[in-house]
Design a protein around this motif. Structure first.
Motif, short mmCIF file in Angstrom:
data_model
loop_
_atom_site.label_atom_id
_atom_site.label_comp_id
_atom_site.label_asym_id
_atom_site.label_seq_id
_atom_site.Cartn_x
_atom_site.Cartn_y
_atom_site.Cartn_z
N GLY A 47 0.81 -1.21 0.00
CA GLY A 47 0.00 0.00 0.00
C GLY A 47 0.85 1.26 0.00
N ALA A 48 1.90 1.28 0.81
CA ALA A 48 2.78 2.45 0.85
C ALA A 48 3.48 2.65 -0.48
CB ALA A 48 3.80 2.28 1.98
N TRP A 49 3.95 1.54 -1.07
CA TRP A 49 4.63 1.64 -2.38
C TRP A 49 3.66 2.17 -3.44
CZ3 TRP A 49 3.35 -0.97 -6.93
CH2 TRP A 49 4.23 -0.75 -8.01
N LEU A 50 2.45 1.61 -3.48
CA LEU A 50 1.49 2.03 -4.50
C LEU A 50 1.06 3.48 -4.29
CD1 LEU A 50 -0.12 1.10 -6.96
CD2 LEU A 50 -1.94 0.37 -5.42
N ALA A 51 0.89 3.89 -3.03
CA ALA A 51 0.52 5.28 -2.75
C ALA A 51 1.62 6.23 -3.22
CB ALA A 51 0.25 5.46 -1.26
N ASP A 52 2.87 5.90 -2.94
CA ASP A 52 3.98 6.73 -3.40
C ASP A 52 4.04 6.75 -4.93
OD1 ASP A 52 4.75 7.29 -0.81
OD2 ASP A 52 6.30 5.74 -0.73
N PHE A 53 3.79 5.60 -5.53
CA PHE A 53 3.80 5.48 -7.00
C PHE A 53 2.72 6.39 -7.61
CE2 PHE A 53 2.49 3.39 -10.95
CZ PHE A 53 3.70 3.09 -11.55
N LEU A 90 -4.48 -2.62 9.27
CA LEU A 90 -4.35 -2.14 7.90
C LEU A 90 -4.24 -0.61 7.89
CD1 LEU A 90 -4.47 -3.11 4.91
CD2 LEU A 90 -6.92 -2.59 4.99
N ASP A 91 -3.25 -0.10 7.20
CA ASP A 91 -3.01 1.34 7.16
C ASP A 91 -3.82 1.95 6.01
OD1 ASP A 91 -2.13 3.94 7.13
OD2 ASP A 91 -0.03 3.47 6.70
N THR A 92 -4.91 2.61 6.38
CA THR A 92 -5.78 3.22 5.36
C THR A 92 -5.63 4.74 5.33
OG1 THR A 92 -7.62 3.36 6.93
CG2 THR A 92 -7.44 1.34 5.62
N SER A 93 -4.49 5.23 5.79
CA SER A 93 -4.33 6.68 5.95
C SER A 93 -3.95 7.40 4.66
CB SER A 93 -3.26 6.97 7.01
OG SER A 93 -1.98 6.48 6.58
N ARG A 94 -3.54 6.66 3.63
CA ARG A 94 -3.07 7.31 2.41
C ARG A 94 -4.23 7.58 1.45
NH1 ARG A 94 2.52 6.87 1.44
NH2 ARG A 94 2.06 8.32 -0.27
N ASP A 95 -4.37 8.84 1.04
CA ASP A 95 -5.44 9.22 0.13
C ASP A 95 -5.22 8.72 -1.29
OD1 ASP A 95 -6.96 10.72 2.03
OD2 ASP A 95 -5.48 12.33 1.87
N GLU A 96 -4.00 8.27 -1.60
CA GLU A 96 -3.69 7.85 -2.96
C GLU A 96 -4.24 6.47 -3.31
OE1 GLU A 96 -0.54 10.71 -1.54
OE2 GLU A 96 -1.44 8.88 -0.76
N ILE A 97 -4.67 5.71 -2.30
CA ILE A 97 -5.23 4.38 -2.56
C ILE A 97 -6.53 4.21 -1.78
CG2 ILE A 97 -3.05 3.23 -3.10
CD1 ILE A 97 -2.97 2.21 -0.23
N GLN A 98 -7.40 3.33 -2.31
CA GLN A 98 -8.63 2.99 -1.62
C GLN A 98 -8.71 1.47 -1.52
OE1 GLN A 98 -11.77 5.08 -3.88
NE2 GLN A 98 -11.85 6.58 -2.24
N TYR A 99 -8.71 0.98 -0.29
CA TYR A 99 -8.77 -0.47 -0.07
C TYR A 99 -10.19 -0.99 -0.25
CZ TYR A 99 -4.03 -0.99 1.82
OH TYR A 99 -2.67 -1.05 1.97
N LEU A 100 -10.27 -2.19 -0.83
CA LEU A 100 -11.53 -2.89 -0.98
C LEU A 100 -11.31 -4.35 -0.57
CD1 LEU A 100 -14.31 -2.64 -3.47
CD2 LEU A 100 -13.12 -4.83 -3.48
#
Length: 433
Positions: free
Chosen positions: A329-335, A362-372
């Motif tokens: 998630g962190a990698w994809l958010a940075d990407f 689960l870290d859902t704090s990044r606005d760049e990704i949305q978990y499902l």
């Protein structure tokens, strides 16, 4: 805020105030305030200063204190109010763009109405949630007011505003996948019918097939935006170790690209599904970075096929720790941030609690990704509903839910109407395998 410098209001105002705690009282006060065209405040130590700032002489009060002003007892309706000079007033229309994270609570709604503002109601705290919100923030160059905790800090909100104004919009409009749309998907591997419905026909015919489902769901969910999607098994769990010993076949990008291009031409979203075997999810995700640079391509992690050393597929159900998911998630958010992309879907397949160890972290704090979290168990409908109920428990904040219908394995498979009627809450992603 009374502590901030503001231009003094030139005319006196009458202001209903209500003590916090009584929902019925607050709703009553708000209805009267709206009918009269005046703001509403909850009683607090700061209220006197705010009444001074507004040059208020008269308070219509549903509590005992008028803070030294003329007090008028709050009526059961505006029609029961004694005549007061200048009331009711009709606020002038105000072009100020105000965003709220859901329907405003009574005092906020009444005060916005008194200011002549009609707020744009969002639910995710992202100004790029819908086609309408993107159009409005792009057109508005003035400061924008956001009311609600979901918008985050001023700095975080500024970043989201920039994304809404600059990132490519998704099918159906807006830049965030959810909650501005629901997706109906075919699941499978290109050219491999045994792995799902998507591989049973060429890309163009698959588009036509999924769009028939989209039309059925759109007729059932008239107030929602429904779009089609492909969920593409990109790395495939294998019974053979392969040259790298991972028990996972990596589909060449050139085999996947025609499906993505057809989806883009047809207004469909795509999700790349990873079945990593004995390697890790991040290693495999990086193999498809070029495809993930496309705005309409998200990612899915399938823990069922995540093996430990010496394990083999179909001898056990795989699992993954949440730390590995958070790393992806962190990698994809940075990407997403580095490539100035719209937020991406990051799907987690699950049909047993043990498949994701420590999901509550689960870290859902990044606005760049949305978990499902996608419930992809098969079987009888009572069994599937039991699984659905378990997966919903303890679901981390800001996580959406998906559901899978198995054409051959479900007994019976739900129709679109049954899916909408029986699966609650209504899934944001429904796939067919």
């Amino acid at each position: 805020s009374p502590s901030r410098t503001a231009t003094r209001t030139p005319a006196a105002s009458a202001s209903p105030s209500a003590a916090p705690g009584g929902d019925d009282k607050a709703k009553l006060a708000a209805s009267v305030a709206k009918a009269l065209g005046v703001p509403m405040f909850y009683d607090s130590p700061a209220l006197a200063a705010e009444l001074d700032r507004l040059q208020t002489r008269t308070v219509i009060s549903y509590g005992p204190d008028a803070h030294g002003r003329e007090r008028v007892e709050g009526p059961a309706s505006a029609d029961n109010l004694p005549q007061l000079p200048g009331l009711p007033r009709k606020p002038d229309a105000n072009a100020q763009l105000v965003l709220t994270d859901g329907e405003p609570e009574p005092a906020t709604a009444a005060t916005l109405a008194a200011a002549g503002v009609t707020p744009l109601v969002l639910h995710s705290g992202h100004p790029g949630e819908t086609k309408t919100s993107v159009e409005k923030v792009k057109a508005d160059t003035k400061p924008i007011v956001a009311v609600g905790t979901a918008f985050g800090s001023v700095a975080a909100f500024d970043v989201k505003l920039d994304v809404a104004r600059t990132a490519a919009e998704l099918p159906g409009g807006g830049v965030t996948p959810f909650p501005g749309r629901r997706m109906i998907a075919l699941y499978g591997h290109p050219g491999t019918a045994a792995l799902g419905m998507m591989g049973e026909q060429p890309p163009a015919q698959a588009v036509g097939r999924v769009k028939k489902y989209v039309d059925e769901y759109q007729a059932l969910l008239k107030d929602d935006t429904i779009i089609g999607a492909f969920e593409i098994i990109t790395t495939v769990a294998s019974g053979f170790p392969g040259k790298d010993g991972t028990y996972s076949f990596k589909t060449p990008q050139e085999q996947i690209l025609p499906w993505i291009e057809e989806a883009e031409r047809s207004g469909l979203y795509c999700v790349l599904d990873l079945q990593p075997g004995r390697t890790d999810f991040l290693t495999q995700a990086k193999l498809y970075a070029d495809l993930l640079k496309r705005p309409w391509v998200g990612l899915a992690l399938d823990p069922e096929w995540r093996l430990k050393p010496n394990q083999k597929h179909l001898q056990q159900i795989g699992q993954v720790g949440v730390d590995e998911i958070n790393t992806v998630g962190a990698w994809l958010a940075d990407f997403v941030k580095e490539n100035k992309l719209p937020p991406k879907v990051l799907t987690l397949h699950q049909f047993q609690s043990r498949m994701i160890v420590g999901r509550d972290r689960l870290d859902t704090s990044r606005d760049e990704i949305q978990y499902l979290v996608h419930a992809d168990g098969q079987g009888t409908q009572p069994m599937k509903q039991d699984t659905w109920g378990v997966l919903k428990k303890g679901l981390p904040a800001n996580v959406y839910l998906g559901w899978k219908n198995f054409v051959d394995e479900d007994k019976p498979m739900l129709t679109p109407k049954q899916t909408v009627d029986q699966v609650h809450p209504t899934p944001y992603f429904v796939s067919y395998q």
